[in-house]
Design a protein around this motif. Sequence first.
Motif, PDB file in Angstrom:
ATOM      1  N   ASN A 157       0.735  -1.214  -0.030  1.00 22.77           N
ATOM      2  CA  ASN A 157      -0.175   0.090   0.068  1.00 22.77           C
ATOM      3  C   ASN A 157       0.761   1.298  -0.097  1.00 22.77           C
ATOM      4  O   ASN A 157       0.191   2.311   0.294  1.00 22.77           O
ATOM      5  N   LEU A 158       2.163   1.219  -0.329  1.00 22.09           N
ATOM      6  CA  LEU A 158       2.900   2.303  -0.131  1.00 22.09           C
ATOM      7  C   LEU A 158       3.355   2.563  -1.627  1.00 22.09           C
ATOM      8  O   LEU A 158       3.728   1.999  -2.586  1.00 22.09           O
ATOM      9  N   ILE A 159       2.976   3.897  -1.879  1.00 23.07           N
ATOM     10  CA  ILE A 159       3.199   4.573  -3.041  1.00 23.07           C
ATOM     11  C   ILE A 159       4.422   5.697  -2.627  1.00 23.07           C
ATOM     12  O   ILE A 159       4.357   6.583  -2.088  1.00 23.07           O
ATOM     13  N   VAL A 160       5.443   5.750  -3.740  1.00 23.98           N
ATOM     14  CA  VAL A 160       6.608   6.813  -3.295  1.00 23.98           C
ATOM     15  C   VAL A 160       6.361   7.332  -4.656  1.00 23.98           C
ATOM     16  O   VAL A 160       6.908   7.021  -5.793  1.00 23.98           O
ATOM     17  N   MET A 161       6.394   8.876  -4.453  1.00 26.12           N
ATOM     18  CA  MET A 161       6.227   9.890  -5.741  1.00 26.12           C
ATOM     19  C   MET A 161       7.442  10.105  -6.217  1.00 26.12           C
ATOM     20  O   MET A 161       8.505  10.372  -5.070  1.00 26.12           O
ATOM     21  N   PRO A 162       7.969  10.272  -7.366  1.00 27.03           N
ATOM     22  CA  PRO A 162       9.489  11.076  -7.675  1.00 27.03           C
ATOM     23  C   PRO A 162       9.487  12.139  -7.015  1.00 27.03           C
ATOM     24  O   PRO A 162       8.777  13.055  -6.574  1.00 27.03           O
TER      25      PRO A 162
END
Length: 472
Positions: A384-389
């Motif tokens: 569930n972890l999204i890392v943005m650029p």
Amino acid sequence: MIYPEQLAISEQGLTHAKKETLLTRFFENMSEKKQLFLGYQTNQDVQFSSSLLPFLTLNLLNLGDGFEDGSYEINAKQFERAVIDYYARLWGFSTSFPPRSYWGHTTAMGSTEGNLYALWNARDYLNGYAVEGHHQAVQTKNKPVVIYSEATHYSVKKSCQILGLSTFNDAGPYLGDCPINQGNWQQALATKESGAVKEEDLYRIAAFFLERDYPIILILNHGTTFSGGSDAINRIINHLKPILGNNSEFDRRYWIHVDGALSANFSPYLKDDPFAISQDPYEFRHPDVMSICSSPYKWIGAPWACGIFLMREKFKVGSPHRPSYIAGRDSTVSGSRQGIYALYLWERLSTLGTQGLKKIAIRNEHNANYLHQQLTRLAQFQPNLIVMPKPNGSNIVRFSTPNDKINRQFSLAQDDVEVKGKNQRMSHVVVLSHVTQHMLDRLLDELSTPYAFQKPKSIQHPLTANYFGFFK
């Protein structure tokens, strides 16, 4: 915890012992929060030199224009001028020859006051008021229109309301069909994933008003509040220049203001020569930028909010109001500003010097890259972890909002970000001088737990146990 009734100011007052107890408890509580304070643009590494302590027994008041001495003798205007001169050189507003071509001041607030002043001066300039470079007022055809993106700081909308300025959303419906957003004038000017404005949309909106002889006030961002992303200011201005034309005494077509609240303080130091102006698309120091502001307290740390405002002096609306009471121009929003703000900034800047400031910028950049790399690695295990650029040069790292406990523990700010066409709630970390790698590892350790991003009962993909505690 301190209860309201304990702070109530009574007729008899509080005893010294009770006051000391309350203040000690409050300081301990704030110091504890500081140990894991990651989510806002304020550097908690505040270093107040003992050499400044005697000045706290004075009311150093920079009353009126900082470039005029005035009649209030207990002031720190000479230190204010030194700080403004340094920023003018750093931001490309100074020339190698006299006379001085810029004007500015330290603000009593942060960049909110700088944005307000810029819009105030821009409104009056484009409405034909007399300015420093042209001492006669002129007739203008239409009122100016303010253009800014959805990532612009909320203080700009508020300032427009205070000043009675029309935004493109307000003025557009009376002039024709909106050239973007499927004709919807009420939609914001959209941004890219980085927080930078979508340039083609900006060009079309600007052209719409300029073609109808409406002067524009263009607000560009160098380091947005949530992503730290920057508009491609150099490229945008160069692209618009053919339709912007040139401002003249009788044809006032535009005002370009840069809100550099955080990034304008440190981005020059990420280059080999902080004072060298490049042709990079994201270079914010363009000769057609007419005003700029920043909040240095956010970056170098200060016990109070304060800012820097700078503009091209020839475009400054004249200040005919010269109260005999202060023997000078009343040329700032607040009228009077605490001299200790300027004294503090001068002390920190002169102590660190250009090389010291460069070291801080590079260290923060290193820690921001470290956090982004480790979060990207963690995302392989956290479904569930999204890392943005991370935008280039930004000291801000965005990722999926964890549970409330973690958000409160690390004072994480939140906002909705569009990811693959869907709004996702994101948190961010702002890497400043008080943020150590140990603090970042504490956060990473919390984010690696099974319930970091959802409630326990809804867990469907338990993490590999070996990953827990990896960052301890």
